[in-house]
Design an enzyme around this catalytic site. Sequence first.
Site, mmCIF file in Angstrom:
data_model
loop_
_atom_site.group_PDB
_atom_site.id
_atom_site.type_symbol
_atom_site.label_atom_id
_atom_site.label_comp_id
_atom_site.label_asym_id
_atom_site.label_seq_id
_atom_site.Cartn_x
_atom_site.Cartn_y
_atom_site.Cartn_z
ATOM 1 N N GLU A 153 -5.676 -5.048 10.288
ATOM 2 C CA GLU A 153 -4.639 -4.046 10.542
ATOM 3 C C GLU A 153 -4.935 -3.328 11.860
ATOM 4 O OE1 GLU A 153 -2.541 -2.724 6.710
ATOM 5 O OE2 GLU A 153 -4.366 -1.561 6.858
ATOM 6 N N ASN B 83 0.866 -1.181 0.000
ATOM 7 C CA ASN B 83 0.000 0.000 0.000
ATOM 8 C C ASN B 83 0.905 1.233 0.000
ATOM 9 O OD1 ASN B 83 -1.779 2.075 0.523
ATOM 10 N ND2 ASN B 83 -2.252 1.422 2.618
ATOM 11 N N SER C 90 3.150 -2.249 10.214
ATOM 12 C CA SER C 90 4.603 -2.314 10.437
ATOM 13 C C SER C 90 5.219 -3.660 10.038
ATOM 14 C CB SER C 90 4.949 -1.975 11.889
ATOM 15 O OG SER C 90 4.567 -0.639 12.176
ATOM 16 N N GLY D 217 2.281 2.143 10.713
ATOM 17 C CA GLY D 217 3.240 3.230 10.601
ATOM 18 C C GLY D 217 3.929 3.580 11.904
ATOM 19 N N HIS E 295 -9.558 1.262 4.659
ATOM 20 C CA HIS E 295 -8.281 1.411 5.364
ATOM 21 C C HIS E 295 -8.487 2.342 6.562
ATOM 22 C CE1 HIS E 295 -4.184 2.593 6.283
ATOM 23 N NE2 HIS E 295 -3.814 1.468 5.689
ATOM 24 N N LYS F 126 0.107 4.315 -0.300
ATOM 25 C CA LYS F 126 -0.501 5.537 0.267
ATOM 26 C C LYS F 126 -0.262 6.724 -0.671
ATOM 27 C CE LYS F 126 -0.015 3.351 4.682
ATOM 28 N NZ LYS F 126 -0.031 3.442 6.134
ATOM 29 N N GLU G 44 -6.826 4.715 7.666
ATOM 30 C CA GLU G 44 -6.608 6.140 7.374
ATOM 31 C C GLU G 44 -7.846 6.743 6.710
ATOM 32 O OE1 GLU G 44 -2.855 5.665 5.352
ATOM 33 O OE2 GLU G 44 -1.987 5.025 7.253
HETATM 34 P P1 PGA Z 1 2.704 0.221 7.592
HETATM 35 O O1 PGA Z 1 1.266 0.454 6.908
HETATM 36 O O2 PGA Z 1 3.234 -1.061 7.028
HETATM 37 O O3 PGA Z 1 3.514 1.419 7.200
HETATM 38 O O4 PGA Z 1 2.474 0.121 9.052
HETATM 39 C C1 PGA Z 1 0.374 -0.604 6.697
HETATM 40 C C2 PGA Z 1 -0.894 -0.077 6.068
HETATM 41 O O5 PGA Z 1 -1.289 1.055 6.341
HETATM 42 O O6 PGA Z 1 -1.543 -0.789 5.263
#
Ligand code: PGA
Length: 252
Positions: free
Chosen positions: A167, A9, A213, A173, A95, A11, A97
């Site tokens: 997730e 992903n 992560s 993140g 997601h 982003k 976010e």
């Molecule tokens: P990350 O993000 O691996 O940077 O923690 C995962 C995601 O948002 O799908």
Amino acid sequence: MRQPFIAGNWKMFKTVHETVVHVKELRSLVKDAQGVDIVIAPPATSLHAAVEAARNSNIAVAGQNCHWEREGAFTGEVSAGMVREAGAEYVILGHSERRTLFAETDLEVQKKVRAALGAGLVPIVCIGETLDQRDRQQTLAVLDQQLQRGLDGATADEVAGMVVAYEPVWAIGTGRNATPEQAGEAHAHIRTRLRSWFGAEAAERCHVIYGGSVKPGNIASLLALSDVDGALVGGASLDVASFGQIVAAAVA
Ligand code: PGA
């Protein structure tokens, strides 16, 4: 047996030019990777370029979001049909976010899932609890609600072909990822729910992947869990070498 599914992903990272450079490097890095689904989700502006750069390779492309209407006066949005027509085969939906920064609701996720399936896209439906919810022992209830509402109206066949991404919001993140026990418990719970709502076959075939992560250093311990079928990788997917190592761990 579910084949491992590794999705990146991106982003809001990478221009069209950067996308093309990245996909060229990635395709040579993973060209011999067999028995694993490899998916990248670039920003909407790069979707078509990613599809072109990945043509005749083992890399598929996903959108990061779509609107539920086919077309209309929705400034700034793209429809599921547009994502599909750009050449994507998957779309990430719900997601965290989107849920936290853009106030996306479970009902909207459900409408997007319907739209994605109608357009011929495979939804990658994201669910996960916040740290506050985990601390209050609400994790499984939150997963139940997001999963049940997001998939409401889906048939067993549709669920069989879908991807659910667990997730934990506190792991995205942050460099903090769920312990194997935490991930294992959530994934087993999701599988149990899928079985009771959509039947054994749909639950067996549906991919339930972990995100938060994920790095080359922790992918193996996650994939070792029987109900973890792959990973949704954010930060580490932006670097070709890291993403390549994560894919390689899924092959081994
Ligand atoms: P990350 O993000 O691996 O940077 O923690 C995962 C995601 O948002 O799908």
